[in-house]
Design a protein around this motif. Structure first.
Motif, short mmCIF file in Angstrom:
data_model
loop_
_atom_site.label_atom_id
_atom_site.label_comp_id
_atom_site.label_asym_id
_atom_site.label_seq_id
_atom_site.Cartn_x
_atom_site.Cartn_y
_atom_site.Cartn_z
N THR A 131 29.37 110.89 100.07
CA THR A 131 29.89 109.53 99.96
C THR A 131 31.20 109.37 100.73
O THR A 131 31.35 108.43 101.52
CB THR A 131 30.14 109.18 98.48
OG1 THR A 131 28.97 109.52 97.74
CG2 THR A 131 30.45 107.70 98.32
N ASP A 132 32.09 110.32 100.54
CA ASP A 132 33.38 110.28 101.23
C ASP A 132 33.18 110.32 102.74
O ASP A 132 33.80 109.55 103.47
CB ASP A 132 34.24 111.49 100.82
CG ASP A 132 34.76 111.34 99.40
OD1 ASP A 132 34.51 110.28 98.79
OD2 ASP A 132 35.38 112.30 98.90
N ALA A 133 32.31 111.21 103.16
CA ALA A 133 32.09 111.38 104.60
C ALA A 133 31.54 110.10 105.21
O ALA A 133 31.97 109.67 106.28
CB ALA A 133 31.14 112.54 104.86
N LEU A 134 30.61 109.48 104.50
CA LEU A 134 30.01 108.24 105.02
C LEU A 134 31.06 107.13 105.07
O LEU A 134 31.12 106.38 106.05
CB LEU A 134 28.82 107.81 104.15
CG LEU A 134 27.60 108.73 104.27
CD1 LEU A 134 26.52 108.31 103.28
CD2 LEU A 134 27.03 108.71 105.68
N LYS A 135 31.86 107.05 104.02
CA LYS A 135 32.91 106.02 104.00
C LYS A 135 33.89 106.24 105.14
O LYS A 135 34.27 105.31 105.85
CB LYS A 135 33.66 106.06 102.66
CG LYS A 135 32.99 105.22 101.59
CD LYS A 135 33.98 104.89 100.46
CE LYS A 135 33.25 104.30 99.28
NZ LYS A 135 33.38 105.13 98.06
N ALA A 136 34.32 107.49 105.29
CA ALA A 136 35.29 107.82 106.34
C ALA A 136 34.71 107.49 107.72
O ALA A 136 35.39 106.95 108.58
CB ALA A 136 35.66 109.29 106.27
N ALA A 137 33.43 107.81 107.88
CA ALA A 137 32.77 107.56 109.16
C ALA A 137 32.72 106.06 109.44
O ALA A 137 33.06 105.60 110.54
CB ALA A 137 31.36 108.12 109.13
N GLU A 138 32.34 105.32 108.43
CA GLU A 138 32.25 103.88 108.56
C GLU A 138 33.59 103.29 108.96
O GLU A 138 33.71 102.50 109.89
CB GLU A 138 31.82 103.31 107.20
CG GLU A 138 31.38 101.86 107.26
CD GLU A 138 30.45 101.56 106.08
OE1 GLU A 138 30.00 100.42 105.97
OE2 GLU A 138 30.18 102.49 105.28
N HIS A 139 34.60 103.73 108.25
CA HIS A 139 35.95 103.25 108.50
C HIS A 139 36.40 103.58 109.91
O HIS A 139 36.90 102.73 110.65
CB HIS A 139 36.90 103.89 107.48
CG HIS A 139 38.31 103.43 107.63
ND1 HIS A 139 39.27 104.22 108.22
CD2 HIS A 139 38.92 102.26 107.32
CE1 HIS A 139 40.42 103.56 108.25
NE2 HIS A 139 40.23 102.36 107.70
N SER A 140 36.20 104.85 110.29
CA SER A 140 36.64 105.31 111.60
C SER A 140 35.93 104.57 112.73
O SER A 140 36.52 104.23 113.76
CB SER A 140 36.44 106.83 111.68
OG SER A 140 36.03 107.23 112.95
N CYS A 141 34.65 104.28 112.53
CA CYS A 141 33.91 103.55 113.56
C CYS A 141 34.35 102.10 113.64
O CYS A 141 34.52 101.54 114.71
CB CYS A 141 32.40 103.63 113.29
SG CYS A 141 31.70 105.26 113.60
N LYS A 142 34.54 101.51 112.46
CA LYS A 142 34.98 100.11 112.44
C LYS A 142 36.30 99.96 113.17
O LYS A 142 36.49 99.08 114.01
CB LYS A 142 35.11 99.63 110.98
CG LYS A 142 35.46 98.14 110.88
CD LYS A 142 35.28 97.62 109.44
CE LYS A 142 33.81 97.34 109.13
NZ LYS A 142 33.59 96.96 107.71
N GLU A 143 37.19 100.90 112.88
CA GLU A 143 38.52 100.88 113.49
C GLU A 143 38.44 100.92 115.02
O GLU A 143 39.24 100.30 115.72
CB GLU A 143 39.30 102.11 113.00
CG GLU A 143 40.77 101.86 112.85
CD GLU A 143 41.42 103.06 112.14
OE1 GLU A 143 41.02 104.20 112.46
OE2 GLU A 143 42.31 102.83 111.30
N ARG A 144 37.48 101.66 115.49
CA ARG A 144 37.37 101.83 116.94
C ARG A 144 36.37 100.88 117.58
O ARG A 144 36.04 101.02 118.76
CB ARG A 144 36.96 103.26 117.26
CG ARG A 144 37.92 104.27 116.67
CD ARG A 144 37.80 105.57 117.36
NE ARG A 144 37.30 106.62 116.50
CZ ARG A 144 37.00 107.85 116.90
NH1 ARG A 144 37.13 108.14 118.17
NH2 ARG A 144 36.57 108.75 116.06
N GLY A 145 35.82 99.98 116.79
CA GLY A 145 34.86 99.02 117.34
C GLY A 145 33.59 99.68 117.84
O GLY A 145 33.00 99.27 118.84
N ILE A 146 33.18 100.73 117.13
CA ILE A 146 32.00 101.49 117.52
C ILE A 146 30.91 101.26 116.47
O ILE A 146 31.19 101.14 115.29
CB ILE A 146 32.39 102.99 117.60
CG1 ILE A 146 33.11 103.23 118.92
CG2 ILE A 146 31.20 103.89 117.45
CD1 ILE A 146 33.88 104.50 118.94
N ARG A 147 29.66 101.22 116.93
CA ARG A 147 28.58 100.86 116.00
C ARG A 147 28.09 102.04 115.16
O ARG A 147 27.55 103.01 115.70
CB ARG A 147 27.40 100.33 116.79
CG ARG A 147 27.65 98.93 117.31
CD ARG A 147 26.33 98.29 117.61
NE ARG A 147 26.28 97.81 118.98
CZ ARG A 147 25.17 97.46 119.60
NH1 ARG A 147 24.01 97.58 118.97
NH2 ARG A 147 25.20 97.03 120.84
#
Lengths: 163, 163
Positions: free
Chosen positions: B21-37
């Motif tokens: 769960t943490d990894a998915l959240k972190a990934a989502e956040h990190s991608c959103k931040e960088r404008g990556i899908r």
DNA sequence: ATATGTAATGTTATAATATAACATTATATA
DNA sequence: TATATAATGTTATATTATAACATTACATAT
């Protein structure tokens, strides 16, 4: 403390037939000492691995071997490589799936490799300080080491200066 | 100086749904931040990589994916893995041809891996001291580093003590 | 809301790396 | 010279990864 360089970047000079001869002699000696068979195939594969400055692919060895020996097939090469790896005569570069001659046959540590992505060559270091630090770090978390793989990717000085 | 442990050996306990769960959240956040899908496929592949305590093979991911998505094929998985590697969300263990979730997504260094050949699990360290030493050694011979691969093979404390 | 370019995914085929399994041959030594 | 073992031969196949081109989805400019 300076790391010992077991294998250098070639820098254009150095057509290393001497290295090959030395490596074959050392291999022969080391096998004789241990009562291990250094057969024609094993010798030839070791020679082919040494013949290139760059890490060599198993199937590239096979292509050459096929011209010399009609029976050559993948197991011919992989068995020879397995033998050479076990005897510490070659190393596998894991990140390239390729093989290089060991700069110091019979030598205990597994070496640290510097891989130049520009010229494709690989240098080998033997750095006891690095080995020791890794060993200590592992020990701190109760991990018992059997082998260490250190592959450093980047650009060698020769390639850097020719940019 | 003690290495930071980014990923621990599980020691039998720790069914790590929280990690996932943490990894998915972190990934989502990190991608959103960088404008990556962070697409459904990418998310699902990351989840499957994290789902195991052990490094996961591309074709094992594919086998699972095929049950969920009829169009799944090797490129489906390899593209997702390539994306996740580029974004620093997973690591490839070169000596195993297998993948693990990155213990600290977005994190700069490439990590050092302890691979237990008994339980098959992998721990990840982030040890700046080790990174620094490797960097220095390379510098001494004029080599410019792009990436470091450190994979330490052996036996974890849990497995050692249960022998 | 629609057009448009780009990124992502679908699809098929194949390349590259490696091993399994069993048969045969060579070698050391008893 | 017989025998056990190691090495090699041989065929088949497993595993890992990418190429190339078609289609679809998405972001954003209008």
């Amino acid at each position: 403390m300076q790391a010992k360089v077991l294998r250098e970047f070639s820098r254009g000079r150095h057509k290393h037939s001497a290295c090959i001869t030395d490596a074959l002699k050392a291999a022969e000696h080391s096998c004789k000492e241990r009562g291990i068979r250094f057969t024609a195939i094993r010798r030839r594969v070791l020679e082919l691995v040494w013949a290139s400055h760059e890490p060599v692919k198993a199937y590239d060895v096979l292509d050459i071997l096929r011209n010399e020996r009609s029976s050559a097939a993948p197991p011919t090469v992989y068995r020879a490589l397995e033998f050479l790896l076990e005897e510490g005569l070659v190393h596998k570069i894991e990140s390239l799936n390729a093989y290089v001659g060991c700069g110091e046959p019979g030598h205990l540590d597994s070496g640290q490799f510097l891989i130049c992505s520009s010229c494709g060559e690989v240098a080998e270091l033997d750095d006891p300080e690095l080995v020791k630090l890794i060993t200590e770090k592992a020990k701190q978390i109760g991990f018992s080491i059997k082998d260490q793989i250190v592959e450093i990717l980047g650009c060698c000085s020769q390639c850097l200066s020719s940019k």
